[in-house]
Design an enzyme around this catalytic site. Sequence first.
Site, PDB file in Angstrom:
ATOM      1  N   ARG A  68      -9.335  10.945  19.990  1.00 29.76           N
ATOM      2  CA  ARG A  68      -9.015  10.684  21.401  1.00 29.76           C
ATOM      3  C   ARG A  68      -8.743  11.987  22.144  1.00 29.76           C
ATOM      4  O   ARG A  68      -9.177  12.193  23.269  1.00 29.76           O
ATOM      5  CB  ARG A  68      -7.813   9.745  21.520  1.00 29.76           C
TER       6      ARG A  68
ATOM      7  N   GLY B 159      -9.841   9.413   7.646  1.00 33.17           N
ATOM      8  CA  GLY B 159     -10.714   9.694   6.505  1.00 33.17           C
ATOM      9  C   GLY B 159     -12.033   8.987   6.755  1.00 33.17           C
ATOM     10  O   GLY B 159     -12.059   7.931   7.379  1.00 33.17           O
TER      11      GLY B 159
ATOM     12  N   GLU C 219      -8.453  -4.188   4.968  1.00 30.55           N
ATOM     13  CA  GLU C 219      -8.286  -3.984   3.526  1.00 30.55           C
ATOM     14  C   GLU C 219      -7.198  -4.892   2.962  1.00 30.55           C
ATOM     15  O   GLU C 219      -7.296  -5.370   1.833  1.00 30.55           O
ATOM     16  CB  GLU C 219      -7.961  -2.511   3.250  1.00 30.55           C
TER      17      GLU C 219
ATOM     18  N   ARG D 142     -10.380  16.935   7.110  1.00 28.67           N
ATOM     19  CA  ARG D 142     -11.132  17.387   5.936  1.00 28.67           C
ATOM     20  C   ARG D 142     -12.519  17.860   6.356  1.00 28.67           C
ATOM     21  O   ARG D 142     -13.132  17.305   7.263  1.00 28.67           O
ATOM     22  CB  ARG D 142     -11.291  16.264   4.910  1.00 28.67           C
TER      23      ARG D 142
ATOM     24  N   ASP E  29      -7.150  13.978  16.013  1.00 25.42           N
ATOM     25  CA  ASP E  29      -7.323  12.677  16.642  1.00 25.42           C
ATOM     26  C   ASP E  29      -8.483  12.752  17.637  1.00 25.42           C
ATOM     27  O   ASP E  29      -8.459  13.551  18.578  1.00 25.42           O
ATOM     28  CB  ASP E  29      -6.028  12.262  17.366  1.00 25.42           C
TER      29      ASP E  29
ATOM     30  N   ARG F 278      -2.535  -1.880  -3.448  1.00 24.27           N
ATOM     31  CA  ARG F 278      -3.660  -0.959  -3.320  1.00 24.27           C
ATOM     32  C   ARG F 278      -3.383   0.208  -4.262  1.00 24.27           C
ATOM     33  O   ARG F 278      -2.342   0.865  -4.165  1.00 24.27           O
ATOM     34  CB  ARG F 278      -3.767  -0.444  -1.893  1.00 24.27           C
TER      35      ARG F 278
ATOM     36  N   HIS G  53     -12.309   4.322  -0.445  1.00 23.81           N
ATOM     37  CA  HIS G  53     -12.429   3.321   0.635  1.00 23.81           C
ATOM     38  C   HIS G  53     -13.203   2.093   0.171  1.00 23.81           C
ATOM     39  O   HIS G  53     -13.769   1.361   0.995  1.00 23.81           O
ATOM     40  CB  HIS G  53     -13.187   3.891   1.870  1.00 23.81           C
TER      41      HIS G  53
ATOM     42  N   ASN H  50       0.860  -1.179   0.000  1.00 24.86           N
ATOM     43  CA  ASN H  50       0.000   0.000   0.000  1.00 24.86           C
ATOM     44  C   ASN H  50       0.900   1.234   0.000  1.00 24.86           C
ATOM     45  O   ASN H  50       1.423   1.638   1.039  1.00 24.86           O
ATOM     46  CB  ASN H  50      -0.896  -0.034   1.246  1.00 24.86           C
TER      47      ASN H  50
END
Length: 396
Positions: free
Chosen positions: A284, A211, A383, A240, A282, A90, A179, A7
């Site tokens: 968290r 994402g 994935e 984003r 993040d 990928r 995705h 990837n």
Amino acid sequence: MKILVMNAGSSSLKYQLIDMATEEVVAIGLCERVGSEDSFHKYGLDDNERKIEVHLKDHHDAVQAAIDALIDPADGAIKSLDEIDAVGHRVVHGGEYFSSSVLIDQDVLDKVKECSKLAPLHNPAGIMGIEACADIMGDKPQIAVFDTAFHQTMPARSYMYPLPYELYETERIRRYGFHGTSHRYVAERAAAMLDKPIDELKIITCHLGNGCSITAVDKGQSVDTSMGFTPLEGLMMGTRCGNIDPAIVTYLIGELNMTPAEANDLMNKKSGLLGVSGLSNDLRDVRAAAEAGNERAILAYELYSYAVKRYIGSYVFSMGGIDAIVITAGVGENCDRMRRMILEGLDDLGIVLDAELNAKRGGERTISAANSKVKILIIPTNEELMIAKDVVELIG
Ligand code: AMP
């Protein structure tokens, strides 16, 4: 059979060697900051993980570093490259050319190169990874697995934008969605968990990580998805913005004198959880702040969860009902607070979250209440395994 999954990101290369007899990961690694002076290679399973500072000037160097680690006589996972049966890559963008995974030949490579215009950061990295593997591993079969492929089944009403039609004809401006490998994987796992054929199910898959995207899967096919021409559209994400009035972009450029690149940067890298909270991309960190009463962190939670709720609502309507909602990726798998905010207040629609099950941690699991008409499932995405499975299917 052992499959190497690669990837390649714009400045990274992740890889896994998977033994398909057991679906076990036998080696894993990550090259970061490829192209810069402070690049490094981290590899090894669990306690054996090590990090080596090594200058990786490009993706060819990164692939070479990965291969060297895999066949290291001291502690490599394999003795020679002969043990690798094929490589799965990928690839982010397959445009309208690819609706499934393919064996890579020159024609495929040319088409992936053509799609670089649509994914200028990611496709060139994928191409470099493919070319480096061909260079280092000779004629080992290589397969491309596209992020966009799963969504090629969308009908025109889902993928067309109400712009002048010529922009579709000349520039191929349309919704592609991303995705796809993750949405396909969790939709297939959901059918297995529900013990029903996928072609009898209507599923909404929510990939909520750094994402984020959400897909309506009807009879196993993507019929609508939230990411669009680029991954910027749709849900609010880590950095984003997702959906905003497009006129804000012209305002940023016309009134605030931003360049198009600056406006693009603002929407892709400075918005979302980071932009609203002013703290972090993040969740968290945002959660800790929200629990301490930080108002912008609380607002970030509200905007994020409400965006997902809106999409779920619209896909329930567009598919005429649903059997299951699947939640996956870093935020979806780990944050019970976010899941609760997304799914609360939907009891009258037959979507009932079980608070206790939602609060528990674990792998694949059901978190809907016994009386919920719609099943709510958490399914950790994988994935790499999906890519490896596609490879096995293609090489027989
Ligand atoms: P992914 O892109 O799927 O790797 O997801 C990464 C994101 O998941 C991180 O940026 C966090 O926002 C989120 N995340 C991971 N673990 C947790 C957690 N325990 N609680 C809340 N969010 C988390």
